[in-house]
Write a protein that holds these residues in place. Structure first.
Motif, PDB file in Angstrom:
ATOM      1  N   VAL A   1      36.099 -18.385 -24.769  1.00 48.37           N
ATOM      2  CA  VAL A   1      36.298 -17.696 -23.507  1.00 48.37           C
ATOM      3  C   VAL A   1      35.674 -18.531 -22.395  1.00 48.37           C
ATOM      4  N   SER A   2      36.049 -18.259 -21.162  1.00 47.88           N
ATOM      5  CA  SER A   2      35.502 -19.012 -20.037  1.00 47.88           C
ATOM      6  C   SER A   2      35.280 -18.081 -18.863  1.00 47.88           C
ATOM      7  N   THR A   3      34.495 -18.557 -17.915  1.00 51.12           N
ATOM      8  CA  THR A   3      34.335 -17.821 -16.673  1.00 51.12           C
ATOM      9  C   THR A   3      35.626 -17.908 -15.867  1.00 51.12           C
ATOM     10  N   ASP A   4      35.697 -17.136 -14.782  1.00 55.12           N
ATOM     11  CA  ASP A   4      36.959 -17.027 -14.031  1.00 55.12           C
ATOM     12  C   ASP A   4      37.255 -18.244 -13.168  1.00 55.12           C
ATOM     13  N   GLU A   5      36.236 -19.065 -12.882  1.00 49.06           N
ATOM     14  CA  GLU A   5      36.473 -20.211 -12.010  1.00 49.06           C
ATOM     15  C   GLU A   5      37.395 -21.237 -12.671  1.00 49.06           C
ATOM     16  N   THR A   6      37.982 -22.090 -11.855  1.00 52.77           N
ATOM     17  CA  THR A   6      38.807 -23.172 -12.374  1.00 52.77           C
ATOM     18  C   THR A   6      37.963 -24.082 -13.247  1.00 52.77           C
ATOM     19  N   GLN A   7      38.377 -24.263 -14.478  1.00 54.75           N
ATOM     20  CA  GLN A   7      37.603 -25.052 -15.432  1.00 54.75           C
ATOM     21  C   GLN A   7      37.931 -26.539 -15.297  1.00 54.75           C
ATOM     22  N   ASP A   8      36.935 -27.371 -15.631  1.00 49.81           N
ATOM     23  CA  ASP A   8      37.136 -28.820 -15.525  1.00 49.81           C
ATOM     24  C   ASP A   8      36.739 -29.539 -16.813  1.00 49.81           C
ATOM     25  N   GLY A   9      36.704 -28.816 -17.940  1.00 46.65           N
ATOM     26  CA  GLY A   9      36.185 -29.401 -19.163  1.00 46.65           C
ATOM     27  C   GLY A   9      37.217 -29.582 -20.261  1.00 46.65           C
ATOM     28  N   PHE A  10      36.742 -30.211 -21.335  1.00 49.14           N
ATOM     29  CA  PHE A  10      37.523 -30.413 -22.553  1.00 49.14           C
ATOM     30  C   PHE A  10      36.703 -29.907 -23.731  1.00 49.14           C
ATOM     31  N   VAL A  11      37.312 -29.068 -24.556  1.00 48.99           N
ATOM     32  CA  VAL A  11      36.657 -28.514 -25.748  1.00 48.99           C
ATOM     33  C   VAL A  11      37.364 -29.047 -26.985  1.00 48.99           C
ATOM     34  N   ASN A  12      36.589 -29.624 -27.892  1.00 48.99           N
ATOM     35  CA  ASN A  12      37.100 -30.046 -29.196  1.00 48.99           C
ATOM     36  C   ASN A  12      36.400 -29.178 -30.240  1.00 48.99           C
TER      37      ASN A  12
END
Length: 437
Positions: A194-205
């Motif tokens: 899950v993520s916060t509502d802001e625009t995300q800038d990451g990569f999850v592996n």
């Protein structure tokens, strides 16, 4: 070697990792280096755009952020909870005490380290799965081990929450889970991305490995509901021994890049897999599910059902493969994929496959792609239901059968609320659809 592959190795060099994980990391890095970067000519990646990874330039690890709690809704269930924020363990949001079956890699004792060393990176075939090799190269103390000994039952489900937050610059998080169940052991695991509502800038592996001993039973849930700009590549890889049972459920919204692989190997006679999945891309999102089930021995069964609702200008990919080896007589395997396009611009590429080398088997597979039924839509409107609500009722009814088969009530309740928000309708409408099914 691509720019991203070089950056990934540089990130591995920035980690502080226990010495006993060195062999896994070295092997993973070597495999990552020698594997060609996928292109549109690479069969298993031909529909999956990896350009977002190349363009973003991930050159640092994501940091832990504190301002996220008010934006995240956890599942309401009695479970052992472990929370990771951008790949970092958050003790305050996690359960205060852990049962002996659960430990973070960094806190593992000598016996637990031996279990990790025996199984980590051994279930997944990193030669066939590029990002699994990367996960091995990035293995760290933040991994989670679930080890249930023979004939034991994990008293509470293990609930792992992976939270993503924006960090201001493109950053990376690696998430690793290893579940080892001995003979006759039982457990439930819920992985919640899950993520916060802001625009995300990451990569999850993310990578989960599962080893089930003889007659072991595991319920596994994978919920991917991150914000649409986050990039996510994940996988679940499992070995099933004699009479072992794996019951899996997965659901995912789309993003700029979302690729999830399931690799399940029937290693012992009488093993059973029940895998159900739902994907819901919308806007300009993308989601790709690749599943591969290997029937290596006789008398095993597989029931795999995936359904997708693709909206707006979204793109979905489903590739499901069941491989029946020559010695896998008396196999029973079924694979079904159904897709609903709610927009003329929506797109899906589906490819169910059966590869059979045994002659005494019972197998079936199929796929459908359809649009909303105009007659049913007209019927609902003629009964005073607005067009938008009628579309929601028909769409939700398309996936409701799978939702109602979810064994954990808290998961059903949580997803009901989230889908109501996703479809922008009152939750009571979805409950009405459930009653009508």
């Amino acid at each position: 070697m691509s720019d991203f592959q070089q950056q990934a190795l540089q990130l591995a060099g920035q980690q502080d990792t226990p010495e006993w994980l060195a062999d896994v990391r070295t092997t993973g890095a070597r495999q990552w280096l020698k594997t060609p970067w996928p292109t549109r000519k690479t069969e298993h990646w031909k529909y999956t755009p990896l350009a977002p990874l190349q363009r973003s330039g991930f050159q640092e690890w994501a940091g832990h952020t504190a301002d996220w709690q008010n934006q995240i809704e956890f599942l309401e269930l009695d479970a052992t909870r472990l929370v990771f924020v951008n790949g970092h363990f958050d003790a305050e949001a996690s359960s205060a005490e852990l049962p002996p079956e659960i430990v973070r890699f960094g806190n593992a004792n000598a016996e637990q380290q031996a279990v990790i060393a025996e199984h980590l990176g051994q279930i997944v075939d990193s030669e066939q799965h590029l990002f699994a090799a990367l996960s091995n190269a990035w293995a760290s103390e933040e991994g989670v081990l679930l080890h249930v000994p023979a004939n034991a039952v994990l008293r509470k489900p293990l609930y792992i929450v992976h939270v993503s937050t924006p960090t201001g610059t493109p950053a990376t998080a690696n998430q690793r889970v290893l579940a080892v169940l001995g003979t006759g052991a039982q457990a439930s695991v819920l992985e919640h991305f899950v993520s916060t509502d802001e625009t995300q800038d990451g990569f999850v592996n993310s990578l989960t490995e599962v080893s089930l001993g003889d007659n072991a039973h595991l319920h596994h849930y994978r919920i991917n509901l991150e914000e649409e700009h986050l990039l996510h590549v994940g996988g679940v890889h499992a070995n099933l021994a004699r009479s072992a049972q794996l019951r899996g459920f997965t659901i995912a919204q789309g993003s700029r890049l979302k690729r999830i692989d399931y690799q399940v190997n029937h290693r012992g006679e009488g093993a059973h897999l029940d895998l159900q999945g739902i994907y819901l891309p919308r806007n300009n999102q993308f989601v790709d599910y690749h599943t591969n089930v290997q029937h290596c021995v006789p008398h095993c069964t597989t029931n795999e059902v995936f359904r997708g609702i693709i909206s707006d200008s979204a793109h979905a990919v489903f590739n499901g493969r069941i491989h029946i080896h020559q010695d896998a007589q008396k196999t029973l395997a079924e694979l079904s994929n159904k897709n609903l396009l709610t927009s003329p611009k929506a797109e899906v590429d589906t490819k169910p496959e059966l590869e059979i080398y045994a002659d005494d088997v019972k197998c079936a597979h199929g796929a459908t792609v359809s649009q909303l039924n105009k007659t049913a839509l007209y019927y609902l409107q003629s009964r005073g239901i607005g067009r938008d609500e009628a579309q929601v009722m028909l769409s939700f009814g398309f996936i409701n059968e799978l939702l109602q088969e979810v064994a954990e009530p808290s998961v059903r309740d949580y997803l009901g609320a989230r889908l109501a928000k996703l479809f922008s309708v009152d939750e009571t409408l979805l409950k009405h659809v459930q009653l009508e099914q």
